[in-house]
Scaffold this motif. Structure first.
Motif, mmCIF file in Angstrom:
data_model
loop_
_atom_site.group_PDB
_atom_site.id
_atom_site.type_symbol
_atom_site.label_atom_id
_atom_site.label_comp_id
_atom_site.label_asym_id
_atom_site.label_seq_id
_atom_site.Cartn_x
_atom_site.Cartn_y
_atom_site.Cartn_z
ATOM 1 N N ASP A 1 0.864 -1.186 0.000
ATOM 2 C CA ASP A 1 0.000 0.000 0.000
ATOM 3 C C ASP A 1 0.899 1.234 0.000
ATOM 4 O O ASP A 1 0.967 1.995 0.962
ATOM 5 C CB ASP A 1 -0.925 -0.018 1.217
ATOM 6 N N TRP A 2 1.574 1.430 -1.123
ATOM 7 C CA TRP A 2 2.651 2.421 -1.186
ATOM 8 C C TRP A 2 2.169 3.840 -0.928
ATOM 9 O O TRP A 2 2.855 4.617 -0.243
ATOM 10 C CB TRP A 2 3.360 2.337 -2.541
ATOM 11 N N ALA A 3 1.024 4.219 -1.445
ATOM 12 C CA ALA A 3 0.524 5.580 -1.269
ATOM 13 C C ALA A 3 0.182 5.863 0.191
ATOM 14 O O ALA A 3 0.448 6.950 0.706
ATOM 15 C CB ALA A 3 -0.691 5.827 -2.161
ATOM 16 N N PHE A 4 -0.399 4.870 0.867
ATOM 17 C CA PHE A 4 -0.758 5.059 2.275
ATOM 18 C C PHE A 4 0.494 5.150 3.147
ATOM 19 O O PHE A 4 0.570 5.968 4.063
ATOM 20 C CB PHE A 4 -1.641 3.910 2.756
ATOM 21 N N ASN A 5 1.495 4.309 2.878
ATOM 22 C CA ASN A 5 2.695 4.246 3.717
ATOM 23 C C ASN A 5 3.735 5.309 3.390
ATOM 24 O O ASN A 5 4.602 5.583 4.232
ATOM 25 C CB ASN A 5 3.363 2.871 3.565
ATOM 26 N N PHE B 1 7.633 4.504 19.549
ATOM 27 C CA PHE B 1 8.499 4.726 18.386
ATOM 28 C C PHE B 1 7.686 5.546 17.399
ATOM 29 O O PHE B 1 6.677 5.073 16.871
ATOM 30 C CB PHE B 1 8.914 3.388 17.770
ATOM 31 N N LEU B 2 8.071 6.797 17.181
ATOM 32 C CA LEU B 2 7.351 7.689 16.272
ATOM 33 C C LEU B 2 8.182 7.895 15.016
ATOM 34 O O LEU B 2 9.379 8.201 15.093
ATOM 35 C CB LEU B 2 7.075 9.029 16.937
ATOM 36 N N ALA B 3 7.554 7.729 13.854
ATOM 37 C CA ALA B 3 8.213 7.998 12.576
ATOM 38 C C ALA B 3 7.298 8.843 11.704
ATOM 39 O O ALA B 3 6.100 8.566 11.596
ATOM 40 C CB ALA B 3 8.575 6.699 11.860
ATOM 41 N N GLY B 4 7.847 9.876 11.120
ATOM 42 C CA GLY B 4 7.107 10.734 10.204
ATOM 43 C C GLY B 4 7.987 11.097 9.024
ATOM 44 O O GLY B 4 9.196 11.276 9.185
ATOM 45 N N GLY B 5 7.392 11.181 7.856
ATOM 46 C CA GLY B 5 8.184 11.510 6.676
ATOM 47 C C GLY B 5 7.362 12.219 5.628
ATOM 48 O O GLY B 5 6.139 12.037 5.546
ATOM 49 N N LEU B 6 8.029 13.025 4.820
ATOM 50 C CA LEU B 6 7.373 13.722 3.721
ATOM 51 C C LEU B 6 7.154 12.753 2.565
ATOM 52 O O LEU B 6 8.116 12.183 2.041
ATOM 53 C CB LEU B 6 8.227 14.901 3.255
ATOM 54 N N PRO B 7 5.900 12.502 2.161
ATOM 55 C CA PRO B 7 5.651 11.569 1.056
ATOM 56 C C PRO B 7 6.383 11.977 -0.213
ATOM 57 O O PRO B 7 6.470 13.163 -0.560
ATOM 58 C CB PRO B 7 4.134 11.642 0.877
ATOM 59 N N LEU B 8 6.910 10.974 -0.928
ATOM 60 C CA LEU B 8 7.634 11.225 -2.175
ATOM 61 C C LEU B 8 6.682 11.347 -3.362
ATOM 62 O O LEU B 8 6.995 12.024 -4.336
ATOM 63 C CB LEU B 8 8.635 10.090 -2.432
ATOM 64 N N ARG B 9 5.561 10.633 -3.284
ATOM 65 C CA ARG B 9 4.562 10.627 -4.378
ATOM 66 C C ARG B 9 5.201 10.235 -5.707
ATOM 67 O O ARG B 9 5.011 10.887 -6.732
ATOM 68 C CB ARG B 9 3.861 11.980 -4.460
ATOM 69 N N GLU B 10 5.963 9.143 -5.670
ATOM 70 C CA GLU B 10 6.617 8.612 -6.862
ATOM 71 C C GLU B 10 6.222 7.147 -7.049
ATOM 72 O O GLU B 10 5.837 6.481 -6.077
ATOM 73 C CB GLU B 10 8.144 8.725 -6.723
ATOM 74 N N PRO B 11 6.316 6.637 -8.278
ATOM 75 C CA PRO B 11 5.979 5.220 -8.488
ATOM 76 C C PRO B 11 6.905 4.311 -7.679
ATOM 77 O O PRO B 11 8.089 4.616 -7.501
ATOM 78 C CB PRO B 11 6.205 5.021 -9.997
ATOM 79 N N VAL B 12 6.358 3.214 -7.180
ATOM 80 C CA VAL B 12 7.134 2.232 -6.430
ATOM 81 C C VAL B 12 6.964 0.873 -7.094
ATOM 82 O O VAL B 12 5.842 0.404 -7.302
ATOM 83 C CB VAL B 12 6.677 2.138 -4.966
ATOM 84 N N VAL B 13 8.090 0.263 -7.450
ATOM 85 C CA VAL B 13 8.092 -1.116 -7.924
ATOM 86 C C VAL B 13 9.093 -1.863 -7.051
ATOM 87 O O VAL B 13 10.277 -1.504 -7.013
ATOM 88 C CB VAL B 13 8.490 -1.222 -9.411
ATOM 89 N N ALA B 14 8.620 -2.849 -6.310
ATOM 90 C CA ALA B 14 9.454 -3.579 -5.366
ATOM 91 C C ALA B 14 9.411 -5.070 -5.667
ATOM 92 O O ALA B 14 8.356 -5.619 -5.982
ATOM 93 C CB ALA B 14 8.986 -3.323 -3.935
ATOM 94 N N ARG B 15 10.570 -5.687 -5.546
ATOM 95 C CA ARG B 15 10.652 -7.139 -5.671
ATOM 96 C C ARG B 15 11.789 -7.620 -4.789
ATOM 97 O O ARG B 15 12.941 -7.212 -4.992
ATOM 98 C CB ARG B 15 10.874 -7.564 -7.119
ATOM 99 N N GLY B 16 11.450 -8.433 -3.795
ATOM 100 C CA GLY B 16 12.474 -8.921 -2.881
ATOM 101 C C GLY B 16 13.170 -7.772 -2.172
ATOM 102 O O GLY B 16 12.514 -6.896 -1.591
ATOM 103 N N PRO B 17 14.501 -7.710 -2.229
ATOM 104 C CA PRO B 17 15.251 -6.694 -1.498
ATOM 105 C C PRO B 17 15.491 -5.408 -2.289
ATOM 106 O O PRO B 17 16.246 -4.546 -1.839
ATOM 107 C CB PRO B 17 16.580 -7.387 -1.217
ATOM 108 N N PHE B 18 14.868 -5.285 -3.466
ATOM 109 C CA PHE B 18 15.093 -4.126 -4.322
ATOM 110 C C PHE B 18 13.822 -3.288 -4.440
ATOM 111 O O PHE B 18 12.726 -3.829 -4.611
ATOM 112 C CB PHE B 18 15.537 -4.563 -5.721
#
Length: 282
Positions: free
Chosen positions: A36-40, A243-260
């Motif tokens: 769920d790349w857009a949400f995360n 544990f708090l984490a916050g980040g500025l969304p990149l809003r870029e395409p994500v293609v993930a496979r295994g460790p890449f």
């Protein structure tokens, strides 16, 4: 100075369960599921792991960063760029895989390590940067101490306290420890995507005082503005560690496979080709 601070409400609370990992020696809890790349965004996944020596082997990464936060035990790290050392409880390791790295994380003999590992996406322009390793010693990290609240700043800013951590994506990571019956408000940019993982204890989060407890992942609403926003927390009778984490969304395409993790399928294919041909190094 802004006339009114935006208070973030709770958007979602997840209750991930502990399950067997890759073998009988490995227990895991998927705190943030991939996909769920857009949400995360800009986060990719987050895992909580319990494992002894011999569970993981040397493996590659490209196009992302790993933030390994040790809760219990001692973890030896080594990679093929000459970096190595031992991460102790309360310490973190910020590893930028960039164009490609081979590494392994191994508990010291006869110990079971308990850790969190967060994957942070790299901006498209920085996918192929040189790999980088940052050793973040908990006792050396910048620290805020309020009335019954202790905050260690592992990345980004909290209350004017700035971490020396080098970032490609704009990310704040805090270890917040609250004594029993305390209230606290963390200020964070309104356009950041923010989640809390409750490490210990219980309490409430948000202006409507949503009950939270250890093991839960709490996603905060997004005001979608750069103005400061507040995250209200109150600890219960046992105190609370967050544990708090916050980040500025990149809003870029994500293609993930295994460790890449890249932006296109072609880039993923190239990553596998480079790994198999030895371009990542020995």
């Amino acid at each position: 100075m802004y006339a009114e601070n935006i208070q973030r409400s709770v958007r979602r609370i997840d209750n991930p369960s502990i399950h067997q990992g890759i073998n009988a020696l490995h227990c895991a809890r998927q705190l943030i599921a991939p996909g769920d790349w857009a949400f995360n965004d800009p986060f990719l996944l987050m895992a909580e792991d319990w494992f002894p020596k011999g569970v993981f082997d040397t493996h590659p990464h490209r196009g992302m960063e790993t933030v390994t936060f040790v809760l219990e035990g001692h973890l030896e790290h080594v990679d093929n760029h000459g970096n190595g050392g031992v991460i102790q409880p309360g310490d973190a390791q910020w590893m930028t895989a960039g164009r490609g790295i081979l590494h392994n994380e191994v508990p010291v003999a006869k110990e079971t390590v308990h850790l969190l590992q967060l994957w942070v996406n790299l901006p498209a322009a920085d996918k192929m940067v040189e790999p980088r390793y940052q050793d973040l010693i908990g006792s050396d990290m910048p620290r805020r101490q309020l009335d019954g609240v202790d905050i260690r700043v592992f990345s980004g800013v909290s209350g004017g306290v700035v971490a020396p951590t080098l970032n490609y994506a704009k990310v704040t990571v805090l270890d917040i420890r609250m004594q029993p019956g305390r209230g606290y408000e963390e200020q964070i940019p309104g356009d950041y995507n923010v989640f809390l993982h409750i490490l210990e204890g219980e309490g409430t989060v948000g202006p409507d005082k949503q009950p939270v407890q250890a093991g839960q992942v709490v996603w905060m609403a997004r005001p979608e503005t750069g103005d400061p926003s507040g995250i209200l927390m109150s600890s219960g009778s046992a105190g609370m560690r967050v544990f708090l984490a916050g980040g500025l969304p990149l809003r870029e395409p994500v293609v993930a496979r295994g460790p890449f993790v890249m932006n296109t399928a072609e880039q993923i294919a190239q990553a596998y080709q480079d790994f198999r041909s030895g371009a990542f190094g020995a």
